[in-house]
Design an enzyme around this catalytic site. Sequence first.
Site, PDB file in Angstrom:
ATOM      1  N   PHE A 109       0.715  -1.109   0.079  1.00 42.51           N
ATOM      2  CA  PHE A 109       0.127  -0.069  -0.199  1.00 42.51           C
ATOM      3  C   PHE A 109       0.871   1.195   0.197  1.00 42.51           C
ATOM      4  O   PHE A 109       1.775   1.485   0.663  1.00 42.51           O
ATOM      5  CB  PHE A 109      -0.911  -0.116   1.300  1.00 42.51           C
ATOM      6  CG  PHE A 109      -1.986   0.956   1.398  1.00 42.51           C
ATOM      7  CD1 PHE A 109      -3.044   0.815   0.249  1.00 42.51           C
ATOM      8  CD2 PHE A 109      -1.963   2.025   2.483  1.00 42.51           C
ATOM      9  CE1 PHE A 109      -3.967   2.014   0.512  1.00 42.51           C
ATOM     10  CE2 PHE A 109      -2.962   2.793   2.597  1.00 42.51           C
ATOM     11  CZ  PHE A 109      -4.065   2.912   1.424  1.00 42.51           C
ATOM     12  N   SER A 177       3.486  -6.945   2.125  1.00 42.08           N
ATOM     13  CA  SER A 177       1.967  -6.188   2.494  1.00 42.08           C
ATOM     14  C   SER A 177       0.994  -6.484   1.970  1.00 42.08           C
ATOM     15  O   SER A 177       0.308  -7.759   1.651  1.00 42.08           O
ATOM     16  CB  SER A 177       2.399  -4.877   2.889  1.00 42.08           C
ATOM     17  OG  SER A 177       1.419  -4.411   3.771  1.00 42.08           O
ATOM     18  N   MET A 178       0.095  -5.558   1.360  1.00 41.58           N
ATOM     19  CA  MET A 178      -0.958  -5.712   0.506  1.00 41.58           C
ATOM     20  C   MET A 178      -0.545  -6.322  -0.870  1.00 41.58           C
ATOM     21  O   MET A 178      -1.507  -7.019  -1.261  1.00 41.58           O
ATOM     22  CB  MET A 178      -1.700  -4.353   0.030  1.00 41.58           C
ATOM     23  CG  MET A 178      -2.648  -3.730   1.419  1.00 41.58           C
ATOM     24  SD  MET A 178      -3.697  -2.503   0.700  1.00 41.58           S
ATOM     25  CE  MET A 178      -4.081  -1.775   2.293  1.00 41.58           C
ATOM     26  N   TRP A 202      -0.729  -8.586   4.293  1.00 41.02           N
ATOM     27  CA  TRP A 202      -1.881  -8.059   4.676  1.00 41.02           C
ATOM     28  C   TRP A 202      -3.077  -8.355   4.063  1.00 41.02           C
ATOM     29  O   TRP A 202      -3.107  -8.040   2.548  1.00 41.02           O
ATOM     30  CB  TRP A 202      -1.590  -6.403   4.685  1.00 41.02           C
ATOM     31  CG  TRP A 202      -2.573  -5.510   5.698  1.00 41.02           C
ATOM     32  CD1 TRP A 202      -2.655  -4.946   6.854  1.00 41.02           C
ATOM     33  CD2 TRP A 202      -3.813  -5.322   5.036  1.00 41.02           C
ATOM     34  NE1 TRP A 202      -3.540  -4.357   7.321  1.00 41.02           N
ATOM     35  CE2 TRP A 202      -4.479  -4.472   5.997  1.00 41.02           C
ATOM     36  CE3 TRP A 202      -4.631  -5.328   3.726  1.00 41.02           C
ATOM     37  CZ2 TRP A 202      -5.849  -3.759   5.816  1.00 41.02           C
ATOM     38  CZ3 TRP A 202      -5.988  -4.775   3.618  1.00 41.02           C
ATOM     39  CH2 TRP A 202      -6.418  -4.091   4.777  1.00 41.02           C
ATOM     40  N   ASP A 223       5.855  -6.684  13.636  1.00 41.72           N
ATOM     41  CA  ASP A 223       4.985  -6.289  12.856  1.00 41.72           C
ATOM     42  C   ASP A 223       3.909  -5.530  13.490  1.00 41.72           C
ATOM     43  O   ASP A 223       2.972  -6.313  13.962  1.00 41.72           O
ATOM     44  CB  ASP A 223       4.697  -7.297  11.786  1.00 41.72           C
ATOM     45  CG  ASP A 223       4.000  -6.597  10.549  1.00 41.72           C
ATOM     46  OD1 ASP A 223       3.390  -5.470  10.606  1.00 41.72           O
ATOM     47  OD2 ASP A 223       3.889  -7.356   9.217  1.00 41.72           O
ATOM     48  N   HIS A 255       7.502  -4.674   9.938  1.00 38.10           N
ATOM     49  CA  HIS A 255       6.367  -4.910   8.716  1.00 38.10           C
ATOM     50  C   HIS A 255       7.240  -4.288   7.674  1.00 38.10           C
ATOM     51  O   HIS A 255       7.108  -4.961   6.338  1.00 38.10           O
ATOM     52  CB  HIS A 255       5.412  -3.745   8.946  1.00 38.10           C
ATOM     53  CG  HIS A 255       4.452  -3.908   7.602  1.00 38.10           C
ATOM     54  ND1 HIS A 255       3.553  -5.180   7.407  1.00 38.10           N
ATOM     55  CD2 HIS A 255       4.060  -2.904   6.732  1.00 38.10           C
ATOM     56  CE1 HIS A 255       2.819  -4.911   6.420  1.00 38.10           C
ATOM     57  NE2 HIS A 255       3.119  -3.403   5.900  1.00 38.10           N
TER      58      HIS A 255
HETATM   59  O1  9J3 Z   1       0.430  -2.854   2.342  1.00 37.14           O
HETATM   60  C1  9J3 Z   1       0.620  -2.569   3.380  1.00 37.14           C
HETATM   61  O2  9J3 Z   1       1.552  -1.827   3.777  1.00 37.14           O
HETATM   62  C2  9J3 Z   1      -0.616  -2.656   4.023  1.00 37.14           C
HETATM   63  C3  9J3 Z   1      -0.748  -2.218   5.522  1.00 37.14           C
HETATM   64  C4  9J3 Z   1      -1.624  -0.978   5.579  1.00 37.14           C
HETATM   65  O3  9J3 Z   1      -1.169   0.128   5.580  1.00 37.14           O
HETATM   66  O4  9J3 Z   1      -2.846  -1.071   5.483  1.00 37.14           O
HETATM   67  C5  9J3 Z   1      -3.679  -0.235   6.292  1.00 37.14           C
HETATM   68  C6  9J3 Z   1      -4.825  -0.137   5.335  1.00 37.14           C
END
Ligand code: 9J3
Length: 308
Positions: A109, A177-178, A202, A223, A255
């Site tokens: 993200f 993450s995402m 995530w 994380d 993270h």
């Molecule tokens: O891609 C990410 O770092 C997902 C973590 C995040 O900020 O989710 C909050 C919506």
Amino acid sequence: MQHPHSRSRTRKLRTALAATAVAVGLCTALIPGAQAADSARAGTLAADNPYERGPAPTVSSIEAPRGPYAVSDTSVSSLLVSGFGGGTIYYPTSTADGTFGAVAISPGFTARQSSIAWLGPRLASQGFVVFTIDTNSVYDQPDSRGRQLLAALDYLTERSSVRGRIDSSRLGVMGHSMGGGGSLEAAKSRPSLQAAIPLTGWNTDKTWPELRTPTLVVGADGDSVAPVSSHSEPFYESLPGSLDKAYLELNNATHFTPNSSDTTIAKYSISWLKRFIDNDTRYEQFLCPLPRPSLTIEEYRGNCPHTS
Ligand code: 9J3
Ligand code: ZN
């Protein structure tokens, strides 16, 4: 120093070998399994696996900043593709070893390909074509990132300038993450994928019993954005018990640990991709028996020996 006669001797030997190669090549087309033996004779591939690439691995070779292959890269403009945001393709420069498996990697993200760029040459130098992508929007959610990883793989194998260097039956996905959540989405919708590796993934979807792709879930003990208790651990535990799967929890990590060069991430990602994209059982030694907790590994779960 070369012996005066050695050049012509070498040439004669080469001619004899070439004749043998032609004969073997003809036989290869007719005899099942002959191709692997042919490859073993050529000295580049293992007798029982036509997909193995590179020399036998050691702990130092999978921990090294670079593997045995020199790497080239080419950028793909977002203006010339659809379904994802362009990216950079890292690939072994030489074509002498034939085709390679390929991996698409999504950032997280608000992040761009630069946040995962270190994985490009690190993995490609071990013998993979690696596509680090940008997403259409940095705000895209995991389901969208999953579709974009698949669009990137389709571009890579069907239209890219390196499509001839890739074995399109040997593909994998990774992401941070995402983007890691997206790698699970991609594997769920395309079971033919051979490997998935979410890095501090995530996702609002915590359950992945649908996956048929060997999956290495990487979490970080510190994380606080995608805590392992509500992301990586349930992701891993919800995967089928019969699936080749593993959970690597990085020690003393956050993270954002996957956003910089990390030897632990690299060595287990390389081993997982080699083992499941290339069917290269020479890498099983690094995955089974399960790695023990250490200064870099908080915890490691998995099923050994692997079944696929
Ligand atoms: O891609 C990410 O770092 C997902 C973590 C995040 O900020 O989710 C909050 C919506
Ligand atoms: Zn689910």
